[in-house]
Write a protein that holds these residues in place. Structure first.
Motif, PDB file in Angstrom:
ATOM      1  N   TRP A 211       0.829  -1.217   0.000  1.00  0.00           N
ATOM      2  CA  TRP A 211       0.000   0.000   0.000  1.00  0.00           C
ATOM      3  C   TRP A 211       0.855   1.255   0.000  1.00  0.00           C
ATOM      4  N   ARG A 212       2.123   1.113   0.402  1.00  0.00           N
ATOM      5  CA  ARG A 212       2.977   2.309   0.456  1.00  0.00           C
ATOM      6  C   ARG A 212       3.176   2.901  -0.930  1.00  0.00           C
ATOM      7  N   TYR A 213       3.008   2.076  -1.994  1.00  0.00           N
ATOM      8  CA  TYR A 213       3.172   2.591  -3.350  1.00  0.00           C
ATOM      9  C   TYR A 213       2.177   3.722  -3.630  1.00  0.00           C
ATOM     10  N   ALA A 214       1.074   3.741  -2.874  1.00  0.00           N
ATOM     11  CA  ALA A 214       0.059   4.756  -3.105  1.00  0.00           C
ATOM     12  C   ALA A 214       0.558   6.152  -2.764  1.00  0.00           C
ATOM     13  N   PHE A 215       1.647   6.218  -1.988  1.00  0.00           N
ATOM     14  CA  PHE A 215       2.111   7.522  -1.532  1.00  0.00           C
ATOM     15  C   PHE A 215       3.367   7.980  -2.262  1.00  0.00           C
ATOM     16  N   TYR A 218       5.572   6.531  -8.377  1.00  0.00           N
ATOM     17  CA  TYR A 218       6.318   5.320  -8.711  1.00  0.00           C
ATOM     18  C   TYR A 218       5.952   4.823 -10.107  1.00  0.00           C
ATOM     19  N   THR A 219       6.966   4.478 -10.887  1.00  0.00           N
ATOM     20  CA  THR A 219       6.707   3.785 -12.144  1.00  0.00           C
ATOM     21  C   THR A 219       7.412   2.448 -12.091  1.00  0.00           C
ATOM     22  N   ALA A 220       6.896   1.477 -12.810  1.00  0.00           N
ATOM     23  CA  ALA A 220       7.434   0.118 -12.744  1.00  0.00           C
ATOM     24  C   ALA A 220       8.936   0.142 -12.973  1.00  0.00           C
ATOM     25  N   PHE A 229       8.404  10.797  -2.851  1.00  0.00           N
ATOM     26  CA  PHE A 229       7.278  10.712  -1.925  1.00  0.00           C
ATOM     27  C   PHE A 229       6.319  11.856  -2.221  1.00  0.00           C
ATOM     28  N   VAL A 230       5.048  11.512  -2.437  1.00  0.00           N
ATOM     29  CA  VAL A 230       4.112  12.574  -2.833  1.00  0.00           C
ATOM     30  C   VAL A 230       2.930  12.686  -1.882  1.00  0.00           C
ATOM     31  N   PRO A 447       0.731   3.435  -8.642  1.00  0.00           N
ATOM     32  CA  PRO A 447       0.195   4.160  -7.485  1.00  0.00           C
ATOM     33  C   PRO A 447      -1.318   4.355  -7.565  1.00  0.00           C
ATOM     34  N   MET A 448      -1.781   4.775  -8.741  1.00  0.00           N
ATOM     35  CA  MET A 448      -3.204   5.043  -8.924  1.00  0.00           C
ATOM     36  C   MET A 448      -4.055   3.801  -8.672  1.00  0.00           C
TER      37      MET A 448
END
Lengths: 480, 312
Positions: A211-215, A218-220, A229-230, A447-448
């Motif tokens: 779930w941290r990818y949501a913040f 990040y691209t593959a 970090f956004v 992320p999306m």
């Protein structure tokens, strides 16, 4: 089994010892802690375990570097062997860790394994360092050398395991040791159960860490760092960006519409069961039941194959029209976006109606015959009995299934909508699960799609507990 | 048990209702009712019959769209020709092996884990049991799951089919509930006679819980046989690891391209036309094992759904 006589007072040194071993075991699976990532060219998704098991995935990105001879193949063989040595060391340490919950004798005997294990880990780490120096010696931009954080972590872990077990071994033997090794049954049972807990942890809990990818931005293939970090950018982006917002509303509309259709027709299996049990011939009932439940056991891909065979341009319908009614017919019924929701509902019913009815058929056969007899005495006919006896008796089952389907309103599943989707009907068929798949796996917008998946998971859990509370309030029974 | 069965039989007999005096309304009702079931049953079978006659009929006739209700020019060459379809043999191998291996491991694990969770003596038993059960009610989502599998090195890797399926919390609950219904005295007397936990499990629990293990085995086997999503997502870059359903999906898509070409009036080559027959044949290969096994296993499936309904 002899019970341990020693006191089970928690012992700080033992706890440190076990925690270090447990941490080492976990780190084996986690790619971020792979000590063997000696060049950044090794995939970031390679864990220590993967390096031990698969040479192909270890050198996956290095094929050309190896064929050109910039680095020797032997470097990576050495790396793999070193990883295996570390793994064996950790397994030995784990054995010792398990034995440390036994009685005094078992603990003491068990301590030799972490000692050997940590020495092996050290040997393996030296091997990795040697492979690293070979990479450095190659001095090529194609294989940038790298010492990963995992390397230092494993040095620390090996040292802690070695020191704690040495300290425990050298401790004064003030307590008399038992004659036989043994373990309290409660710990023994727990150790037997541990592998299952570990698997559940790895496959069900560990993904939550994703779930941290949501913040992050990040691209593959990229990395997560303080730079990208956004914060909650993607959460607000979802609603602020007009195109995404439009997509999301469309997808939610499809999801809710198709789920609602499913819920509105959830009484159909009950009706099916009631009508079928009205038939007197047992053989007829049996045959109907057998054939109508078969489609449930064939996957959605097969259902789509059936759909193609019947409704496509050269399918059954067109062939029937041509051969028997001599009508020119070339319609591909699957290439249309009209009435998509209804069509999906009908396919769902075709596949699942007979199967969903079974639970009601069994419930009907469990109804007390005295109820029917009493109704007959009162002069009730067939429909009176269905209405006043059968349906009230089936209501609890119906209610539970209804609540479950309300709780699952956002989860239509992926397979059905994926196999039936095509360029023409995409807008009408895309449900949340398919959208997440298309976005995350298809277009790589990690992320999306994680954000949407997160929201979906949380809402689903809330709905489920809501449904459970409703069930408790209305019927005094919980459904989960 | 047998008493129970008798009871059910008796109830079934009466549940279908006493024979009604045949009033006109009743006759109409029964006629409509039976007609409905005949039609629905026909709709459930006919598509498979249609697929089947198209795979055994003369390919030219099939491609001209002549085969509608009866097969013509019967042959089985299409089934033999499947060995030339690229990676089809691998798909069979992958699907069959994962069905056997995956199911066997899942059943053994569920049996043993289910047994262990009945042991009140286990250290913090209820906490660990909850830890396991809770996983049924949430999931992190598709993408985090995929990234996790990627991190574990289980993508494009056969073990990605097997290992994640070993622990199935729902089946563990079913086994646990079942074992709790076995009289505790059996286990106690064995323990008094000096049997270890392992011995109690293999000698007493396993044989006694055969019915529930058979039930979860048939569900597990069907699930493995029909597996599609994990193959689609995890094995994208390894066509030799595609399951049957995934292979079929690939063929179906090439076939719908064919349909597009035909609709737009484009040229259709013989090789493209053949995909239709191949696609039907692969479908049949996927369907036939289930059709053959289903009637014998139906009892277990029906028991399974009832178990799900009464689980605690």
């Amino acid at each position: 089994m002899p019970e341990a006589k020693t006191k089970t007072r928690p012992d700080g040194l033992y706890i440190l010892h076990r925690v270090a071993i447990l941490f080492a075991c976990a780190a084996v699976f986690y790619p971020g802690f792979n000590p063997g990532r000696i060049t950044t060219e090794i995939s970031r998704y390679t864990s220590l375990l993967t390096s031990c098991l698969s040479y192909e995935s270890l050198v996956g990105n290095l094929g050309r570097v190896l064929t050109k001879g910039i680095v020797q193949r032997s470097t990576f063989v050495l790396l793999m062997c070193a990883s295996v040595v570390i793994l064996i060391g950790i397994i030995l340490a784990a054995v010792g860790g398990c034995m440390s919950v036994g009685n005094g004798l078992m603990r003491r005997k068990g301590l030799r394994y972490p000692v050997i294990g940590s020495v092996l880990m050290g040997v393996g780490l030296v091997g990795i360092y040697v492979a690293y120096t070979q990479i450095v010696a190659a001095d090529s931009k194609r294989v940038p050398p790298n010492i990963s954080g995992g390397f230092y972590l494993f040095i620390v872990l090996a040292a802690v395991i070695l020191l704690t077990s040495a300290a425990l071994l050298l401790r004064k033997k003030d307590e008399a040791l038992e004659e036989k090794m043994g373990m309290k049954e409660e710990y023994h049972l727990f150790l037997l159960f541990l592998p299952f807990l570990a698997l559940a942890f790895v496959f069900s809990y560990l993904p939550l860490w994703g779930w941290r990818y949501a913040f992050f931005d990040y691209t593959a293939g990229g990395t997560l760092s303080a730079d990208n970090f956004v914060g909650f950018k993607w959460f607000t982006y979802l609603f602020q960006n007009a195109a995404t917002r439009k997509d999301l509303f469309r997808v939610l509309r499809n999801t809710l519409a198709m789920s609602s259709l499913g819920i509105l027709t959830s009484w159909l299996p009950m009706l099916f069961a009631i009508l079928l049990t009205q038939v007197n011939s047992k053989r007829f009932r049996r045959i109907v039941q057998t054939f109508t439940t078969v489609p449930n056991f064939l996957g959605w891909v097969i259902v789509y194959a059936v759909a193609l065979a019947i409704f496509s341009t050269d399918g059954f319908i067109n062939s029937f029209l041509k051969n028997f009614l001599h009508v020119q017919a070339n319609t591909n019924y699957l290439m249309s976006s009209s009435h998509m929701w209804i069509k999906m509902l009908l396919w769902g019913l075709w596949k699942g109606l007979g199967w969903s009815a079974i639970i009601y058929i069994s419930s009907i056969s469990g109804i007390d015959p005295a109820l029917y007899e009493a109704a007959t005495m009162d002069g009730a006919g067939r429909f009176r009995k269905i209405w006043n006896v059968t349906i009230p008796q089936l209501m609890p089952t119906f209610f539970v299934l209804l609540l479950m389907s309300i709780a699952g309103i956002l989860s239509n599943g992926l397979d059905q909508y994926l196999v039936f989707s095509n360029a023409i009907n995409q807008n009408a068929i895309e449900v949340l699960d398919l959208y997440v798949y298309n976005l995350g796996i298809g277009s790589g917008q990690i992320p999306m799609s994680t954000v949407i998946g997160m929201a979906k998971s949380i809402i689903s859990v809330v709905l489920l507990f809501g449904a459970n509370q409703a069930s408790k309030a209305l019927r005094g029974e919980s459904i989960i | 048990m047998s008493e129970n069965e008798k009871k059910i039989k008796k109830v079934r007999h009466t549940a279908s209702g006493p024979r009604y005096k045949s009033s006109v309304g009743d006759k109409v009702f029964m006629t409509v009712n039976i007609t409905f079931f005949v039609v629905f049953t026909f709709l459930c079978i006919f598509p498979f019959y249609y697929l089947f006659i198209n795979t055994i009929s003369d390919n030219d006739l099939v491609n001209r769209g002549v085969i509608t209700l009866l097969p013509k020019g019967i042959h089985i060459k299409n089934y033999l020709a499947l060995q030339n379809v690229s990676d089809f043999g691998n798909s069979i191998l992958v699907t069959v092996s994962r069905t056997i291996l995956g199911t066997a491991l899942m059943v053994l694990a569920s049996g043993f884990a289910g047994y262990l969770t009945t042991k009140r003596k286990m250290w913090h038993r209820s906490m660990w049991y909850r830890f396991l059960v809770i996983t049924m009610y949430f999931n992190a989502g598709l993408v985090p799951w995929y990234l996790n599998m990627l991190g574990l090195g289980l993508t494009n890797n056969y073990w990605g089919y097997i290992i994640p399926g070993i622990v199935a919390p729902y089946n563990i609950i079913l086994v646990k509930t079942y074992i709790e219904s076995i009289p505790a005295e059996l286990e106690e007397s064995a323990t008094i006679d000096g049997a270890s936990n392992m011995q109690v499990f293999t000698r007493i629990i396993l044989p006694l819980s055969k019915p529930i293990l058979a039930t979860i085995a048939v569900f597990g086997a069907v699930g493995n046989w029909n597996s599609f999503q994990d193959s689609l997502i995890l094995m994208a870059n390894s066509p030799n690891l595609y399951t049957l359903q995934h292979r079929l999906y690939v063929y179906l898509n090439s076939s719908s391209n064919l349909a597009n070409v035909m609709q737009s009036g484009g040229q259709v080559t013989a090789a493209m036309l053949n995909t239709k027959v191949i696609q039907y044949t692969i479908s049949m290969v996927t369907i036939i094992p289930i059709m053959l096994v289903y009637p014998f296993m139906q009892r277990y499936f029906e028991e399974g759904i009832m178990l799900g309904a009464v689980k605690g």
